[in-house]
Scaffold this active site. Structure first.
Site, PDB file in Angstrom:
ATOM      1  CB  SER A  60      -0.900   0.026   1.234  1.00 55.62           C
ATOM      2  OG  SER A  60      -1.514  -1.224   1.421  1.00 55.62           O
TER       3      SER A  60
HETATM    4  N1  SAH Z   1      -0.609  -5.095   4.163  1.00 56.10           N
HETATM    5  C1  SAH Z   1       0.168  -5.396   2.957  1.00 56.10           C
HETATM    6  C2  SAH Z   1      -0.526  -5.016   1.667  1.00 56.10           C
HETATM    7  C3  SAH Z   1      -1.723  -5.788   1.443  1.00 56.10           C
HETATM    8  S1  SAH Z   1      -2.205  -6.166  -0.201  1.00 56.10           S
HETATM    9  C4  SAH Z   1       1.533  -4.760   2.989  1.00 56.10           C
HETATM   10  O1  SAH Z   1       1.848  -4.045   3.945  1.00 56.10           O
HETATM   11  O2  SAH Z   1       2.297  -5.014   2.068  1.00 56.10           O
HETATM   12  C5  SAH Z   1      -3.520  -7.271   0.297  1.00 56.10           C
HETATM   13  C6  SAH Z   1      -3.056  -8.657   0.661  1.00 56.10           C
HETATM   14  O3  SAH Z   1      -4.200  -9.351   1.137  1.00 56.10           O
HETATM   15  C7  SAH Z   1      -2.534  -9.456  -0.531  1.00 56.10           C
HETATM   16  O4  SAH Z   1      -1.265  -9.944  -0.244  1.00 56.10           O
HETATM   17  C8  SAH Z   1      -3.550 -10.598  -0.672  1.00 56.10           C
HETATM   18  O5  SAH Z   1      -2.988 -11.817  -1.110  1.00 56.10           O
HETATM   19  C9  SAH Z   1      -4.084 -10.703   0.738  1.00 56.10           C
HETATM   20  N2  SAH Z   1      -5.408 -11.328   0.879  1.00 56.10           N
HETATM   21  C10 SAH Z   1      -6.514 -11.178   0.107  1.00 56.10           C
HETATM   22  N3  SAH Z   1      -7.525 -11.939   0.575  1.00 56.10           N
HETATM   23  C11 SAH Z   1      -7.047 -12.571   1.692  1.00 56.10           C
HETATM   24  C12 SAH Z   1      -7.597 -13.496   2.627  1.00 56.10           C
HETATM   25  N4  SAH Z   1      -8.856 -13.937   2.537  1.00 56.10           N
HETATM   26  N5  SAH Z   1      -6.813 -13.932   3.624  1.00 56.10           N
HETATM   27  C13 SAH Z   1      -5.537 -13.517   3.759  1.00 56.10           C
HETATM   28  N6  SAH Z   1      -4.949 -12.657   2.902  1.00 56.10           N
HETATM   29  C14 SAH Z   1      -5.700 -12.184   1.885  1.00 56.10           C
END
Ligand code: SAH
Length: 212
Positions: A60
């Site tokens: 992000s």
């Molecule tokens: N917080 C992260 C950015 C998040 S991007 C950082 O600091 O880099 C969103 C993430 O959520 C992605 O890696 C995606 O694979 C994950 N995601 C999406 N659905 C999910 C779920 N049901 N359970 C766990 N992770 C999930």
């Protein structure tokens, strides 16, 4: 951060977007975003933009990371659940402000790489779990704080059930290919209070564990 000039610009961009809480700014200054992005993108780690990571996901924008962290009003004794570990960058910042962080990622590869990046930064109070975060982590519940970094249409029921009284949850809600709203849910004696914080754009919360 690399040079003092870059650090100043990074902090300036955070403040300009409303990240003003000193503890949040210090935690972000202390966390090298370059350690959480790969290859050519590392050069742009100090810029206030989202960047691609593996598995088609994104790390992000720092100002959104700051606003979400600030909205969580963390205390040093808090046990925090993060959904969507991605690069591990947000987890690293949470780890500096709370006692213990559990972070769930559905892509095994991202979970592995985030673990390695956190180890590289000497961060030991984060547990990265490969799994479906929409179910939360019942064995560690309840949580003082919950942050979701992927967008769902509504707050997932299991996560609401795992937030303790007095707790705060911050998450983007809305359809995945649209602008979403960042909301804060505060659970107090009179029930759950919902606040709309700002418009955001996150990757979707997807059910189930991925193969890679
Ligand atoms: N917080 C992260 C950015 C998040 S991007 C950082 O600091 O880099 C969103 C993430 O959520 C992605 O890696 C995606 O694979 C994950 N995601 C999406 N659905 C999910 C779920 N049901 N359970 C766990 N992770 C999930």
């Amino acid at each position: 951060m690399s040079g003092p000039e870059e650090t100043m610009q990074f902090l300036f961009a955070l403040r300009r977007h409303g990240v003003t809480e000193p503890r949040v700014l210090s935690a972000m200054e202390a966390t090298d975003r370059r350690a959480f992005v790969r290859g050519v993108f590392a050069e742009r780690a100090a810029a206030d933009t989202p960047l691609p990571i593996a598995c088609g996901q994104t790390i992000s924008q720092p100002s959104i990371v700051g606003l979400m962290t600030q909205a969580l009003e963390l205390g040093q004794r808090d046990k925090v659940l993060e959904i969507g570990t991605g690069s591990g960058y947000q987890a690293a910042i949470l780890a500096r402000l709370a006692r213990r962080v559990y972070s769930i990622e559905r892509h095994p590869r991202l979970a592995r790489e985030a673990r390695a990046a956190l180890d590289g930064q000497g961060i030991v109070n984060v547990t990265v779990v490969t799994g479906d975060g929409s179910r939360g982590l019942p064995e560690q519940a309840p949580f003082d704080r919950i942050m979701v970094t992927a967008a769902a249409e509504d707050p997932p029921g299991p996560l609401l059930a795992q937030l303790r009284p007095g707790g705060i949850m911050v998450l983007p809600v809305g359809q995945s290919d649209h602008v979403q709203t960042l909301i804060r849910i505060r659970r107090d004696a009179s029930g759950d209070q919902y606040d709309e914080l700002c418009q955001v754009r996150f990757v979707p919360l997807v059910e189930g564990v991925a193969r890679d």
